[in-house]
Scaffold this active site. Structure first.
Site, PDB file in Angstrom:
ATOM      1  N   GLU A 248      30.817  43.082  59.158  1.00 41.50           N
ATOM      2  CA  GLU A 248      31.292  43.279  57.767  1.00 41.50           C
ATOM      3  C   GLU A 248      30.117  42.792  56.999  1.00 41.50           C
ATOM      4  O   GLU A 248      30.442  41.337  57.176  1.00 41.50           O
ATOM      5  CB  GLU A 248      31.929  42.756  56.765  1.00 41.50           C
ATOM      6  CG  GLU A 248      33.545  44.189  56.701  1.00 41.50           C
ATOM      7  CD  GLU A 248      34.468  43.626  55.792  1.00 41.50           C
ATOM      8  OE1 GLU A 248      35.130  44.833  55.886  1.00 41.50           O
ATOM      9  OE2 GLU A 248      34.322  43.440  55.251  1.00 41.50           O
TER      10      GLU A 248
ATOM     11  N   LYS B 254      42.072  48.761  60.837  1.00 43.79           N
ATOM     12  CA  LYS B 254      41.252  48.401  60.173  1.00 43.79           C
ATOM     13  C   LYS B 254      39.973  49.346  60.051  1.00 43.79           C
ATOM     14  O   LYS B 254      38.955  50.385  59.295  1.00 43.79           O
ATOM     15  CB  LYS B 254      40.464  46.823  59.928  1.00 43.79           C
ATOM     16  CG  LYS B 254      41.681  46.471  59.545  1.00 43.79           C
ATOM     17  CD  LYS B 254      42.624  46.378  58.345  1.00 43.79           C
ATOM     18  CE  LYS B 254      44.037  46.287  58.681  1.00 43.79           C
ATOM     19  NZ  LYS B 254      45.058  46.418  57.479  1.00 43.79           N
TER      20      LYS B 254
ATOM     21  N   HIS C 175      44.406  32.701  53.051  1.00 42.68           N
ATOM     22  CA  HIS C 175      44.815  33.325  52.785  1.00 42.68           C
ATOM     23  C   HIS C 175      46.523  34.003  51.895  1.00 42.68           C
ATOM     24  O   HIS C 175      46.634  35.077  52.487  1.00 42.68           O
ATOM     25  CB  HIS C 175      44.155  34.591  54.187  1.00 42.68           C
ATOM     26  CG  HIS C 175      42.564  34.123  54.840  1.00 42.68           C
ATOM     27  ND1 HIS C 175      42.121  34.570  53.722  1.00 42.68           N
ATOM     28  CD2 HIS C 175      42.806  33.531  55.692  1.00 42.68           C
ATOM     29  CE1 HIS C 175      40.798  34.554  54.874  1.00 42.68           C
ATOM     30  NE2 HIS C 175      40.673  33.577  55.467  1.00 42.68           N
TER      31      HIS C 175
ATOM     32  N   ARG D   2      52.376  48.958  51.946  1.00 40.33           N
ATOM     33  CA  ARG D   2      54.283  48.965  51.423  1.00 40.33           C
ATOM     34  C   ARG D   2      54.133  48.231  49.899  1.00 40.33           C
ATOM     35  O   ARG D   2      53.237  47.798  49.234  1.00 40.33           O
ATOM     36  CB  ARG D   2      54.456  46.501  52.397  1.00 40.33           C
ATOM     37  CG  ARG D   2      53.291  46.169  51.934  1.00 40.33           C
ATOM     38  CD  ARG D   2      53.920  45.042  52.869  1.00 40.33           C
ATOM     39  NE  ARG D   2      53.121  43.551  52.430  1.00 40.33           N
ATOM     40  CZ  ARG D   2      51.470  43.037  52.752  1.00 40.33           C
ATOM     41  NH1 ARG D   2      51.056  44.390  53.382  1.00 40.33           N
ATOM     42  NH2 ARG D   2      51.040  42.196  51.824  1.00 40.33           N
TER      43      ARG D   2
HETATM   44  C1  MV4 Z   1      35.362  38.835  53.534  1.00 39.33           C
HETATM   45  C2  MV4 Z   1      35.025  38.272  51.977  1.00 39.33           C
HETATM   46  C3  MV4 Z   1      33.399  38.218  52.467  1.00 39.33           C
HETATM   47  N1  MV4 Z   1      32.967  39.639  52.616  1.00 39.33           N
HETATM   48  N2  MV4 Z   1      35.030  40.124  53.599  1.00 39.33           N
HETATM   49  C4  MV4 Z   1      39.743  37.583  53.409  1.00 39.33           C
HETATM   50  C5  MV4 Z   1      41.514  37.735  53.896  1.00 39.33           C
HETATM   51  C6  MV4 Z   1      40.554  39.277  54.094  1.00 39.33           C
HETATM   52  N3  MV4 Z   1      42.134  40.018  53.467  1.00 39.33           N
HETATM   53  C7  MV4 Z   1      39.362  39.635  53.580  1.00 39.33           C
HETATM   54  N4  MV4 Z   1      39.076  38.336  53.538  1.00 39.33           N
HETATM   55  C8  MV4 Z   1      37.407  38.116  53.269  1.00 39.33           C
HETATM   56  N5  MV4 Z   1      37.242  39.888  53.868  1.00 39.33           N
HETATM   57  C9  MV4 Z   1      33.510  40.279  53.525  1.00 39.33           C
HETATM   58  N6  MV4 Z   1      33.023  41.171  54.014  1.00 39.33           N
HETATM   59  C10 MV4 Z   1      36.111  36.764  52.184  1.00 39.33           C
HETATM   60  C11 MV4 Z   1      37.097  37.312  52.328  1.00 39.33           C
HETATM   61  C12 MV4 Z   1      37.937  36.125  51.754  1.00 39.33           C
HETATM   62  C13 MV4 Z   1      38.715  36.360  50.993  1.00 39.33           C
HETATM   63  C14 MV4 Z   1      38.923  36.907  50.666  1.00 39.33           C
HETATM   64  C15 MV4 Z   1      39.743  37.620  49.163  1.00 39.33           C
HETATM   65  C16 MV4 Z   1      40.712  35.907  49.126  1.00 39.33           C
HETATM   66  C17 MV4 Z   1      40.493  35.248  49.889  1.00 39.33           C
HETATM   67  C18 MV4 Z   1      39.623  34.917  50.529  1.00 39.33           C
HETATM   68  C19 MV4 Z   1      39.087  33.568  50.582  1.00 39.33           C
HETATM   69  C20 MV4 Z   1      38.077  33.676  52.393  1.00 39.33           C
HETATM   70  C21 MV4 Z   1      37.330  34.898  52.607  1.00 39.33           C
END
Ligand code: MV4
Length: 505
Positions: free
Chosen positions: A200, A116, A235, A292
């Site tokens: 981040e 990442k 998630h 994918r």
């Molecule tokens: C984040 C975020 C807020 N800010 N990054 C969760 C799964 C992963 N793909 C990244 N995720 C998140 N990253 C920053 N900088 C909030 C989440 C997140 C989230 C993202 C997508 C769908 C559901 C989520 C549930 C909680 C937190």
């Protein structure tokens, strides 16, 4: 020309791939573990080979065994599906080295996007907006403090080798920073054998919006618009739809171009997905790229009108993309519900076991991508997803109403499923009005998990099980005494069970 494809997967995605192969008149080869001996992907493929014991580490993840079967069966190509070996750069390399076509991007593209921190660096260079933070590993505690002072709290600590939420920590205060950094590092080391962590800025209430892209081996790229995937639990995506209610034609064009820039920067080949976080103001940030075919690809297929698996195969054999960006049109609306063998009213406890009764929905605008059949024993060894229920409608309202109708038609007896929970989401006012973000499930606990729902569902399940048993006995009776006709009694029992269940809900 690809003539025979080995599918290195199981479940609904294996069937999904077999179906496209059939239409392209390509021979299919399935592989299966001990427990999957009687699975549907074994029955539906032209050939099937046993590859090992039930645990995936000894079967669906056994690269050498899969390659041996590819040789033995005379396959030209290997489709990894999703999960298992689909994003394993080493496997993509081995497949190629053994002289087969890997249906997916190059090992190099998988590796770049799998790390990442590297992915963030490459995106910044390609002009794709990333969440403000670091494009390098956090060195030590002093370094972490320095970065946080620049970025500002709250922040997220993320594992460079992670993704999909694994090894993440949300940090609100400076006091939390050091213990959480240590925790994130050791979790990353334990999970991925790599303790690299980056920082981040925390985006408060974002939407998870992803763009489907396609690239060929000749440098052509198109995007197939977005999927809104904000309804998630721990998630895990629960519901996906396209188009997204927050998308405008301008934002779609801009984000689509950024998704293509992301793909182009790694010379991406095949079908891929660029994930973004989008805030209320329409600011968007690259999150990660999935190299994918994704679980939720059908909603795109419904609205764009193309078969993504066929496109993957075409591109893998060196064909040029047959469509241009200008030809891409969104038509109508599509929603997907993931049906899991889990008990939504008991903390989503996995519910493996025998499916004793199955009736799948059907009719206009309904697609079921599944793999279980009546009598099938859902194994505990793999993902508990039973099927994906996908509806299509001229409007969002029609697609949702159709989903409710289809969920009502869906009868699975023998295992607990997430169907009651999905119905509650589909009927939720905020969901219906398109007012939701990634916190939807957490902020709607009361409505989505009503106090008496578990009792209610238990009663319905018991009633359904009794009804199924009565039907079964009635059926046996008719078979021993065929002169009984079509069995008026039987349909009376069915009616009884159905009406009761509906009034109860
Ligand atoms: C984040 C975020 C807020 N800010 N990054 C969760 C799964 C992963 N793909 C990244 N995720 C998140 N990253 C920053 N900088 C909030 C989440 C997140 C989230 C993202 C997508 C769908 C559901 C989520 C549930 C909680 C937190």
């Amino acid at each position: 020309m690809i003539k025979k494809i080995l599918i290195a997967n199981r479940g609904e995605i294996a069937l999904r791939i077999i179906r496209s192969c059939r239409e392209l008149q390509i021979q299919t080869v399935s592989v299966y573990s001990d427990i999957d001996r009687h699975a549907m992907h074994v029955r539906l493929a032209d050939e099937a080979y046993h590859i090992g014991p039930s645990p995936s580490a000894e079967s669906y993840l056994n690269m050498d065994k899969i390659l041996e079967i590819a040789r033995r069966s005379g396959s030209d190509a290997i489709h990894p599906g999703y999960g298992f070996l689909s994003e394993n750069a080493e496997f993509a390399e081995k497949v190629k080295a053994a002289g087969f076509i890997f249906i997916g991007p190059t090992a190099e593209a998988i590796r770049t996007m799998g790390d990442k921190i590297t992915a963030r660096k490459v995106m910044v260079a390609a002009g794709v907006p990333v969440v403000p933070g670091t494009e390098r590993v956090v060195l030590d505690e002093t370094d972490a403090r320095k970065i946080v002072n620049e970025v500002g709290l709250p922040i997220m600590l993320k594992a460079s080798a992670g993704g999909g939420g694994k090894g993440m920590r949300l940090v609100h205060t400076m006091e939390e920073l050091m213990p959480f950094l240590r925790a994130a590092r050791s979790e990353a080391e334990a999970s991925f054998g790599n303790d690299a962590v980056y920082i981040e800025r925390y985006i408060e209430s974002p939407h998870h919006i992803e763009f489907q892209i396609l690239g060929d081996q000749h440098g052509n790229y198109i995007h197939l618009c977005e999927r809104e995937c904000s309804v998630q639990r721990r998630h895990q995506k629960v519901i996906e739809e396209t188009p997204s209610v927050l998308m405008t034609p301008e934002l779609r064009k801009e984000m689509g171009e950024k998704a293509i820039a992301a793909a182009r920067s790694v010379h991406y080949e095949g079908a891929g997905t660029v994930e973004f976080l989008v805030d209320d103001k329409g600011n968007y940030f690259f999150l990660e790229m999935n190299t994918r075919l994704q679980v939720e690809h059908p909603v795109t297929e419904q609205v764009i009108g193309i078969d993504l698996v066929k496109e993957q195969i075409h591109v893998a054999q060196g064909d040029r993309l047959a469509i241009t960006q200008k030809q891409i049109r969104q038509r109508g609306h599509s929603v997907e519900c993931r049906i899991y063998a889990e008990d939504p009213d008991n903390n989503f406890m996995p519910s493996p076991g025998k499916v004793i009764k199955l009736r799948e929905p059907n009719g206009p605008g309904v697609r079921v991508d599944g793999y279980v059949y009546e009598g099938f024993d859902i194994p505990i060894h793999y993902d508990p997803m039973i099927s994906k229920l996908v509806t299509y409608g001229a409007s969002r309202e029609e697609a949702i109403q159709r989903m409710i109708r289809a969920l009502d038609e869906y009868q699975i007896i023998g295992v607990k499923t997430s169907i009651p929970f999905l119905k509650r989401i589909m009927k939720n006012r905020d969901f219906r009005e398109g007012k939701y973000n990634t916190h939807f499930i957490d902020t709607h606990q009361k409505e989505l998990f009503p106090e008496d729902s578990s009792e209610n569902n238990r009663e319905i399940e018991e009633l359904a099980a009794i009804t199924a048993l009565l039907e079964y006995l009635e059926d046996k009776k008719t078979k021993t005494a065929p002169s009984n006709g079509m069995g008026k009694k039987q349909s009376m029992w069915k009616e009884f069970g159905r009406k009761k269940a509906v009034t109860r809900l």
